[in-house]
Design a protein around this motif. Structure first.
Motif, PDB file in Angstrom:
ATOM      1  N   PRO A   1     -33.416   9.751  23.099  1.00  0.00           N
ATOM      2  CA  PRO A   1     -32.837   9.678  21.500  1.00  0.00           C
ATOM      3  C   PRO A   1     -32.226   8.174  21.362  1.00  0.00           C
TER       4      PRO A   1
ATOM      5  N   GLY B   1     -30.953   7.553  18.362  1.00  0.00           N
ATOM      6  CA  GLY B   1     -29.685   7.662  17.372  1.00  0.00           C
ATOM      7  C   GLY B   1     -29.284   9.267  17.280  1.00  0.00           C
TER       8      GLY B   1
ATOM      9  N   ASN C   1     -27.392   7.553  23.211  1.00  0.00           N
ATOM     10  CA  ASN C   1     -28.601   6.643  22.607  1.00  0.00           C
ATOM     11  C   ASN C   1     -29.132   5.805  23.616  1.00  0.00           C
TER      12      ASN C   1
ATOM     13  N   SER D   1     -30.989   0.455  22.319  1.00  0.00           N
ATOM     14  CA  SER D   1     -30.597   1.413  21.309  1.00  0.00           C
ATOM     15  C   SER D   1     -29.367   0.978  20.500  1.00  0.00           C
TER      16      SER D   1
ATOM     17  N   THR E   1     -35.239  10.720  17.633  1.00  0.00           N
ATOM     18  CA  THR E   1     -35.409  11.059  18.917  1.00  0.00           C
ATOM     19  C   THR E   1     -36.964  10.951  19.156  1.00  0.00           C
TER      20      THR E   1
ATOM     21  N   PRO F   1     -30.694   2.990  13.139  1.00  0.00           N
ATOM     22  CA  PRO F   1     -30.960   3.065  14.670  1.00  0.00           C
ATOM     23  C   PRO F   1     -31.778   1.722  14.877  1.00  0.00           C
TER      24      PRO F   1
END
Ligand code: ZN
Length: 516
Positions: free
Chosen positions: A10, A12, A385, A404, A22, A52
């Protein structure tokens, strides 16, 4: 490739609401589900959008981006992703694809990836080592899907955003039968939407919103304004239907809402006669009791246009005493998701569950629900994340982490601002800082004080800025606008523009309004 570990990363949507994204990865091939954005909160002064961090995907081949539905928190980051990352194909259902195309067109990115339509009824779609199947889900925007992904002998189901709405506006229900069938085949990992997982009970149908419109609007005398997300196609249709029955004309304010309405009309997802829609400038010639105004902000966020209108700071629309403002911004109104039952039905056999879409307390609430229906605690993954979640013969666990963070977009561009602190530092080191202190007392404002650091300015420009700041505050006070935050925002934007016009530089501007 059976038995090869499948990685779920993931980037965000975990520990937050928004910017859902993802990555699924098997044997060096990748699929990305959704590429969303988040809207800034108060503390993100000067930031327009939040994305993201796509860094993990730089120099990595992405076979396809697959979109679950058209909400900004699922598709809004796509243009920025396509600028940074090589993506072979983008897949989405018809309406989602229509909305995304126009977005990409605006960014000059129509050719950045091949755009393909998902037709859930046509059976599985093979993309490299991934086999995808789509299940229609009802949601507050039409044409939403959940995704079953099979790769390396593993089966994952990603719900997208959804609810069990038995009376959805577009007549498409969540395909519970398909969900049960997938459940029977066995699911190794369920990625389940957690928004509203804390609230027990049924999701109210989107029709409930229409019912509220039908009860409220006919009783109103003045203008009716409805503020909503630009992607909330169902709500637009319901508001328009009520407007027609009570003889109101509809004006759509906000670029993204107008655009979405046009696309939805062209594709047949919204029906409205031409003579019902008027342009905002035509409102002046229509009595207030015959107006219905749908509005959003420029990026589709529900409150910004409304804030401007509420402070009579909007060029085309004003509100007066007697008008009614309906804020229909929450994705699902009233009381919420039927998670318990939904999880029961769908996940009777998942080996593991990973809650997605939501702040940590929502993820945790979702995890408890999963436990209640018999998923062992050791098979529930609450990830963050950037966590690399691996499905292997050893089970499901977090095996690694990738970058991330967040990326801020502030109208100047992307990427040159990787986070606010960095941007502040950049402003400070390159363009300096300018502090504007305005003091108000008894409804009048004195000439603001300016403090400049690392910003070589002429006396002439300084006095020009002082006059500009004073003028801005004076104008707003004359319109009875006294909200400190709003005053500061106007000073920030006005002075920023002036400095940029004169010097082509962007110092960090800190407006401070003091009331004495
Ligand atoms: Zn959604």
């Amino acid at each position: 490739m059976d038995g090869e570990p499948l990685r779920v990363i993931p980037l965000g949507g975990l520990g937050e609401v928004g910017k859902n994204m993802t990555v699924f990865e098997l044997a060096g091939e990748r699929i990305v589900v959704d590429a969303g954005l988040a809207f800034p909160r108060d503390e993100h002064l000067g930031v327009d959008l939040i994305l993201p961090d796509f860094g993990y995907l730089h120099d990595r081949h992405v076979r396809a981006v697959v979109l679950t539905h058209a909400h900004e928190d699922h598709v809004g980051g796509l243009p920025y992703l396509l600028r940074e990352v090589r993506v072979q194909e983008v897949w989405a259902t018809r309406l989602t694809l229509g909305l995304v195309k126009s977005k990409l067109d605006e960014h000059g990115l129509l050719r950045a990836a091949e755009l393909r339509e998902i037709e859930p009824e046509r059976g599985p779609l093979d993309l490299g080592p991934f086999r995808l199947e789509f299940v229609r889900m009802s949601h507050s925007v039409p044409d939403a899907v959940g995704i079953s992904l099979e790769a390396g002998g593993w089966r994952v189901f990603h719900t997208g955003d959804w609810k069990l709405d038995h009376t959805p506006i577009d007549g498409l229900r969540t395909e519970v039968g398909r969900l049960a069938e997938l459940g029977n085949r066995g699911i190794d990992l369920l990625l389940g939407d957690s928004t509203n997982a804390e609230r027990p009970g049924f999701t109210q149908s989107e029709r409930v919103v229409g019912e509220a419109f039908r009860q409220l609007i006919p009783t109103r005398r003045g203008r009716v304004l409805i503020s909503s997300f630009a992607s909330n196609i169902h709500r637009m249709q319901q508001a328009i239907d009520v407007a027609v029955t009570v003889g109101r004309k509809v004006a759509v304010v906000g670029r993204s809402m107008r655009k979405n309405l046009n696309i939805a009309r062209n594709l047949g997802y919204v029906e409205v006669a031409d003579d019902v829609i008027v342009r905002p400038v035509e409102l002046d010639d229509i009595p207030p009791e015959q107006q219905l105004i749908l509005c959003t902000g420029s990026q589709g966020e529900p409150l910004s246009a409304l804030t401007r209108i509420a402070y009579n700071d909007h060029p085309a629309v004003r509100v007066e005493r007697g008008d009614t403002v309906i804020i229909s911004a929450r994705p699902v109104p009233g009381n919420e998701l039927r998670v318990h039952d939904a999880i029961n039905r769908l996940t009777r056999r998942p080996k593991a569950v990973m809650p997605i879409h939501g702040e940590f307390r929502m993820l945790a609430a979702h995890a408890r629900l999963a436990q209640d229906v018999g998923v062992p605690a050791s098979s529930i993954v609450i990830a963050e994340n950037g966590d690399v979640v691996e499905l292997s013969r050893d089970g499901v666990r977090v095996v690694d982490r990738v970058d991330s963070g967040v990326t801020f977009v502030d109208g100047l561009g992307v990427g040159d601002v990787s986070d606010v602190a960095l941007r502040d530092r950049r402003h400070l080191s390159e363009d300096g800082v300018l502090i504007v202190v305005a003091t108000m007392s008894n409804g009048s404002v004195a000439a603001p004080e300016l403090v400049a650091r690392g910003f070589a300015e002429s006396d002439e420009l300084l006095s020009e800025m002082r006059a500009e700041a004073q003028g801005i505050v004076r104008d707003l006070l004359a319109q009875d606008i006294r909200e400190i935050k709003l005053l500061q925002e106007h000073i920030h934007d006005g002075i920023g523009q002036l400095v940029y016009d004169r010097t082509r530089r962007r110092p960090m501007i800190l407006p401070v309004v003091v009331e004495v």
